[in-house]
Design a protein around this motif. Structure first.
Motif, PDB file in Angstrom:
ATOM      1  N   GLU A  87       0.820  -1.204   0.000  1.00 30.98           N
ATOM      2  CA  GLU A  87       0.000   0.000   0.000  1.00 30.98           C
ATOM      3  C   GLU A  87       0.862   1.266   0.000  1.00 30.98           C
ATOM      4  OE1 GLU A  87      -2.926  -0.260   3.132  1.00 30.98           O
ATOM      5  OE2 GLU A  87      -3.204  -2.393   2.752  1.00 30.98           O
ATOM      6  N   GLU A  88       0.369   2.302  -0.661  1.00 32.09           N
ATOM      7  CA  GLU A  88       1.116   3.539  -0.866  1.00 32.09           C
ATOM      8  C   GLU A  88       1.553   4.193   0.442  1.00 32.09           C
ATOM      9  OE1 GLU A  88       2.825   6.504  -3.356  1.00 32.09           O
ATOM     10  OE2 GLU A  88       2.027   4.522  -3.811  1.00 32.09           O
ATOM     11  N   ASN A  89       0.701   4.093   1.475  1.00 34.30           N
ATOM     12  CA  ASN A  89       1.020   4.802   2.718  1.00 34.30           C
ATOM     13  C   ASN A  89       2.252   4.232   3.422  1.00 34.30           C
ATOM     14  OD1 ASN A  89      -0.136   2.417   3.653  1.00 34.30           O
ATOM     15  ND2 ASN A  89      -1.422   3.400   5.186  1.00 34.30           N
ATOM     16  N   MET A  90       2.678   3.026   3.053  1.00 36.50           N
ATOM     17  CA  MET A  90       3.844   2.420   3.690  1.00 36.50           C
ATOM     18  C   MET A  90       5.149   3.128   3.318  1.00 36.50           C
ATOM     19  SD  MET A  90       3.045   0.129   5.788  1.00 36.50           S
ATOM     20  CE  MET A  90       1.336  -0.033   6.247  1.00 36.50           C
ATOM     21  N   LYS A  91       5.098   3.951   2.266  1.00 31.02           N
ATOM     22  CA  LYS A  91       6.315   4.674   1.880  1.00 31.02           C
ATOM     23  C   LYS A  91       6.783   5.611   2.996  1.00 31.02           C
ATOM     24  CE  LYS A  91       5.837   4.475  -3.130  1.00 31.02           C
ATOM     25  NZ  LYS A  91       5.651   5.235  -4.394  1.00 31.02           N
ATOM     26  N   SER A  92       5.881   5.957   3.903  1.00 30.24           N
ATOM     27  CA  SER A  92       6.280   6.847   4.999  1.00 30.24           C
ATOM     28  C   SER A  92       7.295   6.185   5.929  1.00 30.24           C
ATOM     29  CB  SER A  92       5.054   7.286   5.815  1.00 30.24           C
ATOM     30  OG  SER A  92       4.613   6.263   6.689  1.00 30.24           O
ATOM     31  N   THR A  93       7.403   4.841   5.877  1.00 29.92           N
ATOM     32  CA  THR A  93       8.332   4.127   6.763  1.00 29.92           C
ATOM     33  C   THR A  93       9.749   4.077   6.206  1.00 29.92           C
ATOM     34  OG1 THR A  93       7.842   1.932   5.822  1.00 29.92           O
ATOM     35  CG2 THR A  93       6.461   2.685   7.656  1.00 29.92           C
ATOM     36  N   HIS A 129      15.440  -8.470   1.094  1.00 32.83           N
ATOM     37  CA  HIS A 129      14.799  -9.563   0.347  1.00 32.83           C
ATOM     38  C   HIS A 129      13.802  -9.018  -0.660  1.00 32.83           C
ATOM     39  CE1 HIS A 129      10.959  -9.276   2.540  1.00 32.83           C
ATOM     40  NE2 HIS A 129      11.699  -9.013   3.602  1.00 32.83           N
ATOM     41  N   GLY A 130      13.249  -9.926  -1.466  1.00 30.49           N
ATOM     42  CA  GLY A 130      12.375  -9.542  -2.570  1.00 30.49           C
ATOM     43  C   GLY A 130      11.147  -8.769  -2.154  1.00 30.49           C
ATOM     44  N   GLY A 131      10.602  -9.037  -0.997  1.00 29.19           N
ATOM     45  CA  GLY A 131       9.404  -8.340  -0.540  1.00 29.19           C
ATOM     46  C   GLY A 131       9.650  -6.884  -0.213  1.00 29.19           C
ATOM     47  N   ASP A 132      10.931  -6.510  -0.022  1.00 22.79           N
ATOM     48  CA  ASP A 132      11.272  -5.127   0.299  1.00 22.79           C
ATOM     49  C   ASP A 132      11.219  -4.214  -0.922  1.00 22.79           C
ATOM     50  OD1 ASP A 132      11.863  -5.733   2.968  1.00 22.79           O
ATOM     51  OD2 ASP A 132      13.955  -6.177   2.523  1.00 22.79           O
ATOM     52  N   HIS A 133      11.290  -4.799  -2.110  1.00 24.89           N
ATOM     53  CA  HIS A 133      11.510  -4.000  -3.313  1.00 24.89           C
ATOM     54  C   HIS A 133      10.395  -2.999  -3.582  1.00 24.89           C
ATOM     55  CE1 HIS A 133      14.020  -7.597  -5.042  1.00 24.89           C
ATOM     56  NE2 HIS A 133      14.507  -7.116  -3.927  1.00 24.89           N
ATOM     57  N   TRP A 161      12.449  -9.692  16.511  1.00 22.22           N
ATOM     58  CA  TRP A 161      11.462  -8.619  16.608  1.00 22.22           C
ATOM     59  C   TRP A 161      11.269  -7.984  15.236  1.00 22.22           C
ATOM     60  CZ3 TRP A 161       8.216  -7.169  20.408  1.00 22.22           C
ATOM     61  CH2 TRP A 161       7.499  -5.982  20.217  1.00 22.22           C
ATOM     62  N   SER A 162      10.003  -7.748  14.869  1.00 23.36           N
ATOM     63  CA  SER A 162       9.710  -7.124  13.583  1.00 23.36           C
ATOM     64  C   SER A 162       8.889  -5.847  13.690  1.00 23.36           C
ATOM     65  CB  SER A 162       8.955  -8.120  12.678  1.00 23.36           C
ATOM     66  OG  SER A 162       9.748  -9.246  12.389  1.00 23.36           O
ATOM     67  N   GLY A 170       6.268  -1.492  20.588  1.00 20.95           N
ATOM     68  CA  GLY A 170       5.618  -1.547  21.897  1.00 20.95           C
ATOM     69  C   GLY A 170       6.047  -2.760  22.705  1.00 20.95           C
ATOM     70  N   GLU A 171       5.331  -3.013  23.780  1.00 19.45           N
ATOM     71  CA  GLU A 171       5.659  -4.165  24.615  1.00 19.45           C
ATOM     72  C   GLU A 171       5.402  -5.484  23.885  1.00 19.45           C
ATOM     73  OE1 GLU A 171       7.118  -4.422  27.688  1.00 19.45           O
ATOM     74  OE2 GLU A 171       7.532  -2.315  27.257  1.00 19.45           O
ATOM     75  N   THR A 172       4.366  -5.481  23.046  1.00 17.91           N
ATOM     76  CA  THR A 172       4.052  -6.646  22.225  1.00 17.91           C
ATOM     77  C   THR A 172       3.832  -6.166  20.788  1.00 17.91           C
ATOM     78  OG1 THR A 172       1.690  -6.452  22.718  1.00 17.91           O
ATOM     79  CG2 THR A 172       2.990  -7.936  24.115  1.00 17.91           C
ATOM     80  N   PRO A 173       4.052  -7.037  19.792  1.00 19.77           N
ATOM     81  CA  PRO A 173       3.842  -6.625  18.397  1.00 19.77           C
ATOM     82  C   PRO A 173       2.403  -6.176  18.161  1.00 19.77           C
ATOM     83  CG  PRO A 173       5.062  -8.688  18.503  1.00 19.77           C
ATOM     84  CD  PRO A 173       4.584  -8.406  19.902  1.00 19.77           C
ATOM     85  N   CYS A 174       2.236  -5.115  17.355  1.00 17.63           N
ATOM     86  CA  CYS A 174       0.895  -4.582  17.122  1.00 17.63           C
ATOM     87  C   CYS A 174       0.058  -5.501  16.241  1.00 17.63           C
ATOM     88  CB  CYS A 174       0.989  -3.194  16.489  1.00 17.63           C
ATOM     89  SG  CYS A 174       1.529  -3.177  14.759  1.00 17.63           S
ATOM     90  N   GLY A 175       0.714  -6.232  15.335  1.00 21.87           N
ATOM     91  CA  GLY A 175       0.009  -7.166  14.461  1.00 21.87           C
ATOM     92  C   GLY A 175      -0.621  -6.527  13.243  1.00 21.87           C
ATOM     93  N   THR A 176      -0.568  -5.192  13.131  1.00 16.73           N
ATOM     94  CA  THR A 176      -1.281  -4.506  12.045  1.00 16.73           C
ATOM     95  C   THR A 176      -0.391  -3.641  11.156  1.00 16.73           C
ATOM     96  OG1 THR A 176      -1.853  -2.707  13.581  1.00 16.73           O
ATOM     97  CG2 THR A 176      -3.476  -4.473  13.288  1.00 16.73           C
ATOM     98  N   CYS A 177       0.842  -3.339  11.575  1.00 17.14           N
ATOM     99  CA  CYS A 177       1.726  -2.549  10.715  1.00 17.14           C
ATOM    100  C   CYS A 177       2.255  -3.431   9.586  1.00 17.14           C
ATOM    101  CB  CYS A 177       2.871  -1.933  11.520  1.00 17.14           C
ATOM    102  SG  CYS A 177       4.110  -3.108  12.122  1.00 17.14           S
ATOM    103  N   GLY A 178       2.855  -2.803   8.577  1.00 11.44           N
ATOM    104  CA  GLY A 178       3.279  -3.548   7.402  1.00 11.44           C
ATOM    105  C   GLY A 178       4.207  -4.702   7.708  1.00 11.44           C
ATOM    106  N   THR A 179       5.170  -4.480   8.585  1.00 14.35           N
ATOM    107  CA  THR A 179       6.140  -5.535   8.873  1.00 14.35           C
ATOM    108  C   THR A 179       5.512  -6.668   9.695  1.00 14.35           C
ATOM    109  OG1 THR A 179       8.381  -5.979   9.664  1.00 14.35           O
ATOM    110  CG2 THR A 179       7.089  -4.399  10.914  1.00 14.35           C
ATOM    111  N   CYS A 180       4.551  -6.348  10.568  1.00 18.00           N
ATOM    112  CA  CYS A 180       3.837  -7.399  11.297  1.00 18.00           C
ATOM    113  C   CYS A 180       3.004  -8.257  10.343  1.00 18.00           C
ATOM    114  CB  CYS A 180       2.927  -6.787  12.357  1.00 18.00           C
ATOM    115  SG  CYS A 180       3.742  -6.366  13.919  1.00 18.00           S
ATOM    116  N   VAL A 181       2.302  -7.586   9.427  1.00 18.67           N
ATOM    117  CA  VAL A 181       1.469  -8.308   8.460  1.00 18.67           C
ATOM    118  C   VAL A 181       2.325  -9.215   7.598  1.00 18.67           C
ATOM    119  CG1 VAL A 181      -0.030  -8.036   6.453  1.00 18.67           C
ATOM    120  CG2 VAL A 181      -0.337  -6.543   8.435  1.00 18.67           C
ATOM    121  N   GLU A 182       3.433  -8.681   7.081  1.00 19.35           N
ATOM    122  CA  GLU A 182       4.311  -9.467   6.218  1.00 19.35           C
ATOM    123  C   GLU A 182       4.924 -10.645   6.978  1.00 19.35           C
ATOM    124  OE1 GLU A 182       7.915  -8.474   3.125  1.00 19.35           O
ATOM    125  OE2 GLU A 182       8.164  -7.916   5.218  1.00 19.35           O
TER     126      GLU A 182
END
Length: 213
Positions: A87-93, A123-127, A182-183, A188-200
């Motif tokens: 998604e386009e908004n991930m470019k902010s990271t 890796h390839g998913g970063d491209h 850790w991704s 936070g104290e535990t992974p959020c589960g919803t950011c791009g790196t958690c989803v991937e």
């Protein structure tokens, strides 16, 4: 086997997998603390695995990146968007030229210690959104490193053209416990589960048949 390599290791699943994958060749591991939301959660895992493998490990602070660079990764957890990397908004990271800066320092370390290779786990998913993870960038940095050192230091990025799921499968074969990585970009104290790196990460582990906490 000749220990001829420096590895850039964050404490995330990709670089930890590469750490185990190439452990017999690694003379030094370097982690960069550039003030991201998740550095404080990643760095202890990088240290843990290096100690476990008996690989010397150093942490180099890059405070200037946090102070002067613009990226949601440097602005606090609330600035990190949720969603998939595609998604386009991930470019902010994106942290501008992060890998270029880290690789340059790692190449300098390598030449200083007479080591011929610098390992990085892009890796390839970063491209999709990270220009400094793409094959053409790695090739250019490899050429620059060889041209700019007396000992022709090479950039070795063996995961450039494979997926995160492929990396997870490799880690599974190596017996890596990914709970000890850790991704999450929110840090936070535990992974959020919803950011791009958690989803991937979840998608990759699921595809590889790995169950984590």
């Amino acid at each position: 086997m000749t220990k001829d390599s420096v590895i850039v290791v964050s404490g995330g699943m990709d670089s930890i997998t590469l750490l185990y994958d190439r452990k017999d060749y690694i003379a030094l591991a370097v982690t960069f603390d550039y003030g991201s939301n998740h550095n404080a959660r990643e760095i202890p895992f990088a240290r843990l695995h290096c100690e476990r493998l008996g690989i010397p490990h150093i942490v180099i602070p890059l405070d200037f990146m946090h102070n002067y660079f613009k990226s949601s990764l440097l602005e606090g957890a609330d600035a990190i968007p949720d969603g998939h990397y595609a998604e386009e908004n991930m470019k902010s990271t994106v942290v501008p030229f992060r890998n270029g800066i880290m690789l340059s320092i790692a190449v300098g370390l390598a030449e200083s210690k007479g080591l011929k290779r610098v390992l990085i786990a892009n890796h390839g998913g970063d491209h999709t959104i990270y220009p400094d993870c793409r094959p053409e960038f790695i090739d250019a940095m490899d050429k620059a490193a060889k041209a700019g050192t007396y000992i022709d230091v090479a950039i070795d990025a063996p995961y450039t053209n494979i997926t995160k799921a492929d990396i997870a499968r490799r880690g599974k074969a190596l017996g890596i416990n990914y709970d000890e990585t850790w991704s999450c970009y929110k840090g936070g104290e535990t992974p959020c589960g919803t950011c791009g790196t958690c989803v991937e990460r979840k998608e990759a582990l699921r595809e590889a048949g790995i169950i984590t906490k």
